[in-house]
Structure formats: C-alpha cells, structure tokens
Design an enzyme around this catalytic site. Structure first.
Site, PDB file in Angstrom:
ATOM      1  N   ASP A   1      86.129  51.441 102.041  1.00  6.63           N
ATOM      2  CA  ASP A   1      87.600  51.321 102.000  1.00  6.63           C
ATOM      3  C   ASP A   1      88.272  52.438 101.205  1.00  6.63           C
ATOM      4  O   ASP A   1      89.488  52.569 101.239  1.00  6.63           O
ATOM      5  CB  ASP A   1      88.013  49.986 101.353  1.00  6.63           C
ATOM      6  CG  ASP A   1      87.599  48.802 102.210  1.00  6.63           C
ATOM      7  OD1 ASP A   1      87.399  49.009 103.412  1.00  6.63           O
ATOM      8  OD2 ASP A   1      87.472  47.695 101.670  1.00  6.63           O
TER       9      ASP A   1
ATOM     10  N   ARG B   1      90.263  87.746 118.564  1.00  7.58           N
ATOM     11  CA  ARG B   1      89.890  88.425 117.328  1.00  7.58           C
ATOM     12  C   ARG B   1      90.690  89.716 117.104  1.00  7.58           C
ATOM     13  O   ARG B   1      90.530  90.372 116.087  1.00  7.58           O
ATOM     14  CB  ARG B   1      88.407  88.788 117.350  1.00  7.58           C
ATOM     15  CG  ARG B   1      87.493  87.569 117.250  1.00  7.58           C
ATOM     16  CD  ARG B   1      86.041  87.996 117.329  1.00  7.58           C
ATOM     17  NE  ARG B   1      85.123  86.859 117.180  1.00  7.58           N
ATOM     18  CZ  ARG B   1      84.702  86.393 116.012  1.00  7.58           C
ATOM     19  NH1 ARG B   1      85.102  86.951 114.889  1.00  7.58           N
ATOM     20  NH2 ARG B   1      83.869  85.378 115.956  1.00  7.58           N
TER      21      ARG B   1
ATOM     22  N   SER C   1      80.586  45.221  91.590  1.00  2.00           N
ATOM     23  CA  SER C   1      79.255  45.589  91.075  1.00  2.00           C
ATOM     24  C   SER C   1      79.378  46.363  89.772  1.00  2.00           C
ATOM     25  O   SER C   1      78.602  46.167  88.831  1.00  2.00           O
ATOM     26  CB  SER C   1      78.512  46.467  92.088  1.00  2.00           C
ATOM     27  OG  SER C   1      78.659  45.961  93.382  1.00  2.00           O
TER      28      SER C   1
ATOM     29  N   GLN D   1      82.271  49.814 111.577  1.00  4.58           N
ATOM     30  CA  GLN D   1      82.711  50.824 110.608  1.00  4.58           C
ATOM     31  C   GLN D   1      81.737  51.015 109.455  1.00  4.58           C
ATOM     32  O   GLN D   1      81.731  52.041 108.795  1.00  4.58           O
ATOM     33  CB  GLN D   1      84.081  50.442 110.039  1.00  4.58           C
ATOM     34  CG  GLN D   1      85.147  50.440 111.094  1.00  4.58           C
ATOM     35  CD  GLN D   1      86.352  49.596 110.687  1.00  4.58           C
ATOM     36  OE1 GLN D   1      87.235  50.062 109.996  1.00  4.58           O
ATOM     37  NE2 GLN D   1      86.393  48.348 111.110  1.00  4.58           N
TER      38      GLN D   1
ATOM     39  N   GLY E   1      89.797  46.976 105.620  1.00  5.60           N
ATOM     40  CA  GLY E   1      90.657  47.289 104.486  1.00  5.60           C
ATOM     41  C   GLY E   1      91.469  46.066 104.128  1.00  5.60           C
ATOM     42  O   GLY E   1      92.640  45.962 104.496  1.00  5.60           O
TER      43      GLY E   1
ATOM     44  N   HIS F   1      82.440  45.386 111.875  1.00  2.57           N
ATOM     45  CA  HIS F   1      81.347  45.985 111.103  1.00  2.57           C
ATOM     46  C   HIS F   1      80.764  47.262 111.698  1.00  2.57           C
ATOM     47  O   HIS F   1      79.886  47.863 111.094  1.00  2.57           O
ATOM     48  CB  HIS F   1      80.257  44.948 110.841  1.00  2.57           C
ATOM     49  CG  HIS F   1      80.640  44.041 109.716  1.00  2.57           C
ATOM     50  ND1 HIS F   1      81.568  43.049 109.881  1.00  2.57           N
ATOM     51  CD2 HIS F   1      80.286  44.021 108.410  1.00  2.57           C
ATOM     52  CE1 HIS F   1      81.747  42.423 108.721  1.00  2.57           C
ATOM     53  NE2 HIS F   1      80.980  42.996 107.811  1.00  2.57           N
TER      54      HIS F   1
END
Length: 746
Positions: free
Chosen positions: A137, A443, A92, A271, A180, A269
C-alpha cells in the site's frame, strides 16, 4: 521481501555473523523449535525472482500478549540472538519495538523462573531492532517507497492495459477496485499512470455533489470521442462524511444516470503476487544491506530504526516516529481533516494528487486565461518508454496554463523541415501507456540546421521549447544555447527532460525509459537463469545496451543476481576475467550450478562479448559450458513501466510549470532570454527535483564517452559483488546518522 531476506542473510554472513531464519513471522518466534533455523549462503539462492516470502509470514495473536513475548525471548536466547531484522508493515514494526522495550524485563522474568542464568541476563542485556517496510500500500510515513509497492503497480497496470483494449472495442466504462484500505497510493498512482477519468481515495474524498460532477465529466469525455471511461477506486474510499464509496455504488450511479455499459473489476490479491519488479529487487537489496550495517552500528542507546528510501538515498529513521506519523494520518482521516491527511502522507503523495487533478480535468476554454504564448514540444534521440506520457503531461499542463501547444515531429530534422502542428487536450488522450515515441524521434543534432530551425521558430512564433530526450537532446540544447548570439529566435526559455534507456544524461540520477529497460533485462535474465538451472553447469554471458554508461548492466546485475557485470566505468583486465572464471568454477561445486554475467556493450574495445564468451568457454572446459545472448533493441521497446509513466508525467509537468513562470516574468516586456538560467536540464539529484543550467553541466560531462563524470549508482557496485560472494569494500559513509521524519508542509 525475498530480495531483502537474501540481502540480509548474505551481508550478515559476509560480515561474519550467524544469521537465522525465523519462519512464519512472530508465530515462529513464539513457537521456537524448527521455526528458528540457521541460514547459509545457498539457502537464499534463486529467490530474487520469487514473489511472497520463502520464510513465511503470519498474523500472531500470541505475540500480542506478554506470555507470548516471554516465550519468544526465551527462544531467541537459546540461540544467542540479540539482533532482529523485521520486514513488515506498521503492526509488525510496532510489535518489534514493544518487544525491544520489554527485553530487559523479559530477561529478568526468565531468570526468576530459572529458565536462564544471571550471566545470560548480562551477556544478552540488549536487543537491537531494525525494520524494513514491506507493504504494497505504500502506507508508511517517512519512506518514499515501501518494498512491494512498485510490483503491485506493475500488476495493476498490466490489468488496466488489458482492460483498456477490450473497453475500447465495446465502448464500456470500467470501475476498477484496487487495494488500499487506509491508503490511496496505489489508486492514485495507477490513475496517474493510465490517465483514468476519475479516482476515489480515502485521504481525499470527493466534494459533496460529486455524483453529478463525475457523470458530467464522463459524458464530456464520451462527447470528445473517447470510447472508454476508467474509474479507479481504492477499497477504502470514503466520502466527506466518512461513509464508504463502493465500486458497486459507482457502477449503479453510471448505469442509472448515464445508461453506459459498465463493468466492475476487483483486482484483489493479484496485486500481492507475481514476480517482483526490478525496482523492488534493487530497493530491497539496498535496504537489506543497510539494515545489517545499522544492526552492526547499533548501541544500547540507539532507538529502533527503519531503513528507508528518500529520493534515491538510503536513510535511517526512528521507527516510532514513523509509526506515530502513520497513525496520525489515520486519525486525521477519522476526524475528517483530509488536507492534513494528504500533507502527512508526504511530499510525493501530495505532488501526485496535484498532478493528477491538473491532467484529468480540463476547464472550459472560456475559463482559461490565454497567455498568447506558443510552446513547442520535441522528442530527440533514441526512443524511450515513457516519452509519450511526458508529452501528454506537458501538452495538458501547457493548455491549462493558457498556452498554445505545438508538437514538433521527427526531432530536429522535422523541426528544420517545418513538421510542426498544434496539439490539443484530446489529441494526447491514452498516450501514457504507449511505448516508443508517437511524435517520432531522431538522433540528428540541430547544429547543421540552425538557419532553418531559427526560421521555423520565427514562422510559428515559438516562445519556449521543451525537449524530451537523451544525450543528443542535451547536446542539441548546448548547440541551440551557443547559437543565441547569432539567432535571437533562440533567446527563449528552453528546458530538457531526460529520456533515454541508457540513463546517461548529466544533471539527473534517473531518465525516463531506464526503468522499463531494466525490467526487460531482469525478466530476460530470470528466464535465462531458469534455462541454465535446468541444464546445470551453464554460464550465460548477456550483453546490455547503454553506450558507455554501465547503469543497465550494473543495476540489471543487482536485480537479476548476476555473478559479475563488466562496465566501462570500472576498468577491468585479463586478471579480473580470470578471477571471475575461478569464482564460477568454485560456484559449480555448490548446489547453485549456473552463472550469469552481464556485459555493457561498450565496456571494452577488445574484451568483446565474443572474446569473453570464448575465454569462459575455454577456461571452463569440463566444469561448465557457456552461452551468450545479446539483448539489443528489445530494451528500447515495450509498454512503459509504472515508474516511467509516473516519472515522465510528473517531471514533464514540472518542466512546463517552469516554462510558465519564465514566460510570466517576460510578459508585456518583450523580454529576450539570454542568461544561462533560461536553458536548463530538469533532473532528480539525490533527494530533489532541480533545474540546472546546461552551461554549468558542461563541466560535469565526459563528452567523448557521453556520460556524466560522476554517477551515483557506482557506489552500489560493491553491493552486487558482496551479494555474489566477492570481497568488496562497501562505503558506508553516507549512512549511519539517524535522521528525523520530516512532515511535509503544503
């Protein structure tokens, strides 16, 4: 992507520009008509938490032709558009750059065809292009993180955590295929984040004979009582001859060679979907605002640029330099120059790969030269998600460096009582995904127990100390450092790794655990906003943790699209509260009839959450009603986010390497460490990982309020206000200069 769209629209309107949506990617630009529509403030409301993109996206053949680009130029000119903000991958962005180069030629052609007049050619002579990289990716050179990568990692890690529980029960081997095709980033980072047994990447194929090596590794792990094996494969994984390595091939290999019950899971998909993570929303919001500023400052001579992230710094880079380098990686892989491919991927990729290798594969004991040094690891302060990943990483790097590793249980309290045990390589298996602190943490400060702690240091002959914790860990380090004159046992290298949800440790921009807490806050705010949208005309006041540090409230506000966030660092008075109420009253007249206000727990002694709730309830009578919600300790719990697992793993490994270097310097000389540079905090500052002596950090600390005097995220305050429709001045002094892409040399 939606967070970026929202930021561009709102920042554009804020600076007085007209902003247009182009629906369906370049296809919409070529087709024109209703595909190019003016956007207003409300058209991007309630989209922060939505995955995908509301303006649609499509692959477009027509735009690849000159005729297509001619139509696109004509459609833009009809609306007087000469500034283009493109969110997409390298395809793109390359297309946008070509369009920009051809622009004047396209205008001349349109004038010749009589579609536009000569004046228009002059008036719209230049097209400015700014890109933002949206790609799960993380395959774009020049940027540390692309928009969408962190959310994809969230999806992968959720699946792996779920699979690990079932694999554990059945003693199975799982082969997981992640996305990927040309870039192994997702595979590598998820392998690092879950402690996978083996990982296959396109950039770094396994050596010849890997089949046997992998089987040996899997059977060794089983022999060490590990009940499951996880193998992660990038879909574009190849061997050194560039032949594909498929998940099915790996499964067959494991079944035939080892006879293990093996399953393949292809994530596909999943992901790409789901709710964006807090990190992605903040990243995209910052990039979107930066893109608008870059367009405003663009001149006919500035090349098309990409706004990107370096460290936690927004930078602008020449678009074509980045595209060129991204293509160089692919070329290196095609030509089997795999080391070059890893190098060109950049600093964080190479770092991740080295860390993974060190933590995944243990050499046989007789091959590790022993240093005869004992290094102790301790957790101090409140629990933070990612602490266990940091301990695992430190223990394994320490063992690989030849040290004997000791775990101290229950903080300085346990240290004084002698709760110290040796910890081995397999003892920390499976720790990365565990929340809280397995070693236990308190703590308690060491000041009261210096005698006892010195005695334990002597009894266990501890040669170095790694402290993982928050502000108490920092104070503890200062106390141990001050006690060196009295107790020579403390004259050893000591380093602290910051881990606290509050993110208030001097010397580091980030702390382990803060990202997980931020995601918890963001998720909760999403749900609350949904409830408020249903009831209409409702304002929620939400109290976050953080002590006096406003990081969680401020960044949570940015990620959840809050109307206001009250923090200690920016004092406010009754007039500010009044103006916020008026602002919300105005908002209720629009189509967005809900409000969200965050308040840091200690932002003001008197303007408590109850006070603000009551004030809003009274002032909003008849216009909106109010509810309040205190998030409390849920912010400290939960499974660590991918960012915290990865950050904890890498920063802790780095701390251990520093300890090894220090101990090497002293070997055989019985050297005492008395200088300031042997007591450090390891942190991320701007773009670098740096060790800073605690003695120097004292000057930068507000001890009364337990925060650093200067905090980087405060400059993002105006961003939240602008996106919530307030007037604010945004400091752009940091940005503006076009930088160049730095290929990182190994």
């Amino acid at each position: 992507m939606n967070a970026a769209v929202r930021a561009v629209v709102r920042m554009g309107i804020y600076v007085g520009a007209k902003v247009y949506f182009i629906y369906e990617g370049y296809q919409g630009m070529v087709d024109g008509g209703a595909n190019i529509a003016e956007a207003d403030w409300e058209s991007v409301s309630s989209i922060l938490q939505v995955g995908g993109t509301i303006i649609g996206s499509a692959r477009c053949q027509a735009f690849r032709t000159r005729e297509g680009r001619l139509k696109a130029a004509c459609n833009l000119l009809q609306r007087g558009i000469t500034n283009l903000c493109v969110i997409g991958g390298d395809g793109s962005l390359t297309g946008a750059n070509l369009f920009r180069k051809e622009w004047s030629g396209l205008l001349e052609e349109l004038a010749r065809n009589g579609q536009i007049d000569k004046e228009a050619v002059q008036k719209y002579a230049y097209l400015n292009v700014v890109g933002m990289v949206g790609s799960i990716d993380n395959d774009f050179c020049g940027t540390d993180m692309t928009i969408g990568t962190d959310s994809a990692l969230h999806r992968i890690i959720e699946v792996i955590d779920a699979i690990m529980t079932t694999a554990q029960s059945h003693q199975r081997t799982f082969v997981l295929e992640v996305m990927g095709r040309h870039c192994g980033y997702l595979a590598l980072v998820s392998a690092l984040a879950c402690g996978a047994d083996w990982v296959f990447l396109p950039e770094s194929p396994p050596e010849d004979g890997w089949e046997e090596q992998m089987c040996v590794k899997l059977s060794e792990n089983r022999a060490r009582k590990k009940r499951l094996n996880i193998i992660i494969v990038a879909e574009g994984a190849i061997d050194t001859q560039n032949k594909p390595i498929t998940s099915e091939k790996i499964k067959e290999l494991v079944v035939t060679q080892l006879g293990y019950d093996t399953r393949v899971t292809i994530l596909g998909h999943v992901q790409r979907g789901g709710t964006p993570s807090a990190f992605d929303r903040i990243l995209a919001s910052r990039m979107g605002v930066e893109a608008v500023i870059a367009l405003l400052e663009a001149t006919p001579d500035t090349p098309a640029c990409v706004v990107s992230l370096n460290g936690n710094h927004a930078v602008r880079l020449p678009l074509m330099e980045c595209v060129q380098m991204t293509q160089d990686v692919q070329k290196a892989m095609d030509e089997r120059r795999f080391q070059d491919a890893v190098r060109l991927r950049g600093r964080s990729f190479a770092g991740n790969l080295n860390t993974y290798k060190r933590l995944a594969i243990k050499l046989p004991d007789d091959q590790i030269p022993k240093t005869n040094c004992n290094v102790a690891v301790i957790n101090v302060g409140a629990p933070a998600a990612g602490m266990n990943a940091a301990v695992r990483s430190a223990v394994r790097v320490g063992i690989a460096d030849g040290h004997r590793m000791l775990a101290i249980y229950d903080g300085f309290d346990g240290f004084a009582k002698g709760q110290i045990k040796e910890i081995g390589w397999t003892d920390v298996g499976g720790w990365t995904g565990q929340g809280g602190s397995i070693l236990g943490t308190k703590r308690v400060l060491p000041g009261k127990y210096l005698e006892e702690i010195a005695r334990q240091m002597h009894a266990h002959s501890i040669n170095a100390l790694l402290i993982i914790g928050g502000f108490e860990a920092y104070l503890g380090l200062l106390e141990l450092s001050a006690a060196r004159e009295k107790h020579e046992e403390f004259c050893v290298p000591m380093v602290m790794v910051p881990a606290t949800v509050s993110n208030n440790v001097p010397g580091s921009d980030f702390s382990i655990g803060a990202d997980t807490a931020l995601n918890t806050i963001t998720d909760t705010c999403d749900r609350i906003k949904q409830s408020a949208s249903g009831t209409k005309r409702r304002v929620f006041i939400i109290e976050t943790m953080g002590g006096y540090c406003g990081y969680l409230a401020n960044m949570g506000g940015l990620a959840a699209g809050a109307d206001a966030a009250y923090i200690f660092e920016e004092p406010f008075d009754i007039r500010d509260l009044q103006s916020n109420v008026e602002h919300l009253t105005e908002k209720m007249k629009t189509t967005i009839q809900r409000g969200l206000v965050l308040r840091n727990e200690s932002c003001s002694e008197n303007y408590t959450t109850d006070f603000i709730y009551q004030l809003y309830s009274e002032e909003g009578k008849g216009v909106f009603d109010c509810r309040k919600n205190v998030l409390g300790h849920m912010q400290q719990g939960g499974a660590p986010s991918p960012f915290d697992r990865n950050f904890g793993t890498k920063i802790s490994a780095r701390a251990m390497e520093w300890i090894t270097v220090k101990l090497k310097e002293a070997r055989g000389r019985g050297k005492k460490f008395t200088t300031d540079d042997s007591v450090c905090v390891l942190g991320i500052s701007k773009r670098n990982v740096i060790f800073q002596p605690v003695a120097e950090l004292k000057k930068q600390t507000d001890f009364e309020h337990r925060i650093p005097k200067e905090q980087w995220w405060l400059k993002l305050r105006p961003l939240m206000k602008i996106l919530a429709k307030y007037k604010a001045s945004y400091d752009v002094s940091d940005s503006g200069q076009l930088e160049h892409v730095q290929p990182w040399s190994v």
